[in-house]
Design an enzyme around this catalytic site. Structure first.
Site, PDB file in Angstrom:
ATOM      1  N   ASP A   1       0.841  -1.195   0.000  1.00 26.35           N
ATOM      2  CA  ASP A   1       0.000   0.000   0.000  1.00 26.35           C
ATOM      3  C   ASP A   1       0.881   1.252   0.000  1.00 26.35           C
ATOM      4  O   ASP A   1       1.978   1.231  -0.538  1.00 26.35           O
ATOM      5  CB  ASP A   1      -0.923  -0.052   1.232  1.00 26.35           C
ATOM      6  CG  ASP A   1      -2.293   0.530   0.974  1.00 26.35           C
ATOM      7  OD1 ASP A   1      -2.379   1.766   0.831  1.00 26.35           O
ATOM      8  OD2 ASP A   1      -3.274  -0.228   0.910  1.00 26.35           O
TER       9      ASP A   1
ATOM     10  N   ASP B   1      10.386  -0.171   1.337  1.00 23.63           N
ATOM     11  CA  ASP B   1       9.837   0.983   0.639  1.00 23.63           C
ATOM     12  C   ASP B   1      10.297   0.939  -0.818  1.00 23.63           C
ATOM     13  O   ASP B   1      11.446   1.264  -1.120  1.00 23.63           O
ATOM     14  CB  ASP B   1      10.313   2.271   1.314  1.00 23.63           C
ATOM     15  CG  ASP B   1       9.755   3.528   0.668  1.00 23.63           C
ATOM     16  OD1 ASP B   1       9.116   3.421  -0.401  1.00 23.63           O
ATOM     17  OD2 ASP B   1       9.945   4.620   1.231  1.00 23.63           O
TER      18      ASP B   1
ATOM     19  N   ASP C   1      14.268   2.135   0.138  1.00 27.79           N
ATOM     20  CA  ASP C   1      14.980   1.934   1.394  1.00 27.79           C
ATOM     21  C   ASP C   1      14.167   1.029   2.312  1.00 27.79           C
ATOM     22  O   ASP C   1      13.100   0.554   1.943  1.00 27.79           O
ATOM     23  CB  ASP C   1      15.311   3.274   2.070  1.00 27.79           C
ATOM     24  CG  ASP C   1      14.074   4.103   2.385  1.00 27.79           C
ATOM     25  OD1 ASP C   1      13.046   3.518   2.807  1.00 27.79           O
ATOM     26  OD2 ASP C   1      14.111   5.332   2.197  1.00 27.79           O
TER      27      ASP C   1
ATOM     28  N   GLN D   1       7.655   4.062   5.813  1.00 34.16           N
ATOM     29  CA  GLN D   1       6.843   5.031   6.544  1.00 34.16           C
ATOM     30  C   GLN D   1       5.967   5.818   5.564  1.00 34.16           C
ATOM     31  O   GLN D   1       6.428   6.254   4.511  1.00 34.16           O
ATOM     32  CB  GLN D   1       7.755   5.993   7.308  1.00 34.16           C
ATOM     33  CG  GLN D   1       7.070   7.172   7.959  1.00 34.16           C
ATOM     34  CD  GLN D   1       6.189   6.778   9.132  1.00 34.16           C
ATOM     35  OE1 GLN D   1       6.524   5.870   9.884  1.00 34.16           O
ATOM     36  NE2 GLN D   1       5.070   7.468   9.296  1.00 34.16           N
TER      37      GLN D   1
ATOM     38  N   HIS E   1      -3.704   5.866   3.878  1.00 28.61           N
ATOM     39  CA  HIS E   1      -4.451   4.721   3.338  1.00 28.61           C
ATOM     40  C   HIS E   1      -3.897   3.398   3.868  1.00 28.61           C
ATOM     41  O   HIS E   1      -4.649   2.539   4.347  1.00 28.61           O
ATOM     42  CB  HIS E   1      -4.392   4.747   1.818  1.00 28.61           C
ATOM     43  CG  HIS E   1      -5.275   3.758   1.140  1.00 28.61           C
ATOM     44  ND1 HIS E   1      -4.841   2.495   0.798  1.00 28.61           N
ATOM     45  CD2 HIS E   1      -6.567   3.838   0.741  1.00 28.61           C
ATOM     46  CE1 HIS E   1      -5.829   1.838   0.214  1.00 28.61           C
ATOM     47  NE2 HIS E   1      -6.890   2.628   0.162  1.00 28.61           N
TER      48      HIS E   1
ATOM     49  N   ASN F   1     -14.193   0.846  -6.781  1.00 24.23           N
ATOM     50  CA  ASN F   1     -15.189   1.755  -6.222  1.00 24.23           C
ATOM     51  C   ASN F   1     -15.958   2.570  -7.242  1.00 24.23           C
ATOM     52  O   ASN F   1     -16.505   3.623  -6.918  1.00 24.23           O
ATOM     53  CB  ASN F   1     -14.510   2.724  -5.252  1.00 24.23           C
ATOM     54  CG  ASN F   1     -13.939   2.018  -4.047  1.00 24.23           C
ATOM     55  OD1 ASN F   1     -14.575   1.144  -3.477  1.00 24.23           O
ATOM     56  ND2 ASN F   1     -12.726   2.371  -3.684  1.00 24.23           N
TER      57      ASN F   1
ATOM     58  N   SER G   1     -11.418  -0.713  -0.328  1.00 28.75           N
ATOM     59  CA  SER G   1     -10.101  -0.804   0.317  1.00 28.75           C
ATOM     60  C   SER G   1     -10.211  -1.286   1.750  1.00 28.75           C
ATOM     61  O   SER G   1      -9.277  -1.894   2.278  1.00 28.75           O
ATOM     62  CB  SER G   1      -9.416   0.567   0.329  1.00 28.75           C
ATOM     63  OG  SER G   1      -8.763   0.843  -0.858  1.00 28.75           O
TER      64      SER G   1
END
Length: 446
Positions: free
Chosen positions: A196, A217, A222, A226, A236, A318, A388
């Protein structure tokens, strides 16, 4: 896939991620670098023979990065420069670039974009302002966490009566109290990868429930997935993770940041994240994202995961229209309906189809996806709506069931067989097996 999210003052919710009662060969994982290189790269899917190695493929194709390499399924996916991709012809068993390797080209495709989809033009237009449909401040202000992480045992909660009633109605619809009493493992020993926008790694309700070593990430390249507060879909991933942990509070979430704060990310990011999730021990993968276009590369990564018994949950979309998004749209064609890939739509607590949910004859099942209370960055809570937030309830339920020692195959069958029949007479034939019933699911194993 998000429709909208509404803030909720946190002064409160220790219950959330903690609990309702008391919360072949493995595909190889290449160097987990960022792959958000844009349209100058293409994705190549290959059939590989038993003697082919990942290193040999990398050496044969100039500038190649191996995203998936799996001898169990005999498939590999590489990200390559467009110039290299131009030398490869789909269907060819041998090209000048591949030399004498026992490898054949199955597909070449652009490294396109997947995203958190929405049918809310206003929220999209607002971009970084908020994804709450025009709100400039959070309801109740920026209330932050106070009091530490307290589990909800014996009904203790810091929610006000109105909000506790709302949250309890959601849990009761799922039969969650019964489920967690029957399965006191609460997901222990099961890892759920959330692919996500990342995660608020410091959120107090998520502490002790994050597998930070396994995460990555892919946007920043890296080891710190976060969330970044620079785009309209900020929060989200944190909201998705909070729902997983409401259902299975002792599970561990593996955060995979494959989407930027605007909710979009390259197919290569998602493909590599699926592959890494399997390699670091995920038993369940949640994909609250999608695309209107099919991807051979992503399908290959998902197939490799399913071959290892990993269950994959995808939100249906959606737009409120018939036809669900990929990869879930491949159910019944690319993927068997009981393969372990789930396409999940949203219903109301009254078991009626949510107005925003996409639907179709190949949908797996539904879960409540309207105003679900969950975690949000900066020690806050929100009420979130969209498919979601229906999908991670199923992901959490799968983790809960797997923590009993049940096999993936038995859980696939049981979660559908235990579903509550929906009450929407107009759409029922296109809403799958029914709505998630975690209490009934637990009864299949305990």
């Amino acid at each position: 896939m998000t429709k909208r999210i509404r803030s909720f003052p946190l002064m409160s919710m220790a219950v959330l991620a903690m609990a309702i009662t008391a919360c072949g060969t493995t595909p190889s994982v290449g160097a987990p670098t960022g792959t958000d290189a844009g349209g100058d790269r293409q994705l190549v899917t290959l059939r590989i023979g038993p003697g082919v190695t990942s290193a040999a493929l990398s050496a044969a194709l100039s500038g190649a990065q191996v995203l998936v390499f799996d001898h169990t399924t005999g498939r590999a996916v590489l990200s390559v420069p467009a110039a290299t991709a131009g030398t490869l012809a789909p269907g060819s068993m041998s090209t000048q670039a591949l030399g004498s390797l026992d490898a054949g080209v199955l597909g070449v495709e652009p490294d396109g974009v997947m995203k958190v989809l929405t049918d809310d033009p206003e929220a999209d237009a607002l971009g970084a302002t908020t994804w709450a449909g025009g709100l400039t401040t959070w309801a109740g202000g920026l209330t932050t966490w106070a009091g530490g992480a307290i589990t909800w045992a014996g009904g203790t909660s810091f929610l006000n009566n109105t909000d506790l009633t709302s949250a309890t109605a959601y849990w009761n619809r799922l039969g969650l109290s019964t489920a967690q009493q029957k399965i006191p493992e609460l997901g222990s020993g099961v890892k759920v990868a959330v692919i996500d926008t990342g995660l608020d790694m410091a959120h107090p309700l998520l502490q002790g429930r994050i597998d930070s070593a396994g995460g990555w990430d892919y946007v920043g390249g890296d080891g710190n997935p976060q969330e970044e507060n620079t785009g309209g879909k900020y929060g989200h991933g944190t909201a998705v993770a909070g729902i997983v942990l409401q259902i299975a509070p002792n599970a561990k979430v593996i955060p995979m940041r494959a989407l930027a704060p605007d909710g979009s990310g390259r197919i290569s990011n998602v493909t590599a994240a699926v592959n890494r999730a399997v390699s670091v021990g995920a038993r369940v993968i949640n994909l609250s994202l999608g695309s209107t276009s099919n991807s051979v590369a992503l399908n290959t990564a998902i197939s490799a995961a399913l071959a290892q018994g990993v269950l994959v949950v995808n939100s249906s979309g959606n737009a409120g229209t018939q036809g669900i998004v990929y990869p879930g749209a491949g159910l019944g064609t690319t993927f068997g309906v009981n393969s372990g890939l789930f396409a999940v739509g949203s219903v109301t607590l009254g078991l009626q189809k949510s107005a925003f949910t996409q639907y179709g004859a190949n949908m797996s099942m539904t879960a409540p996806g309207e105003l679900v209370l969950t975690t949000y960055p900066d020690a806050r809570l929100v009420k979130a709506s969209g498919t979601s937030f229906a999908a991670p309830a199923v992901a959490g339920a799968l983790a809960l069931a797997l923590s009993t020692g049940a096999s993936s195959a038995s859980v696939i069958t049981a979660v559908k067989a235990s579903a509550t029949l929906n009450q929407d007479l107009l759409f029922n034939l296109q809403l799958g097996a029914g709505t998630l019933n975690v209490g009934a699911l637990a009864g299949k194993f305990r």
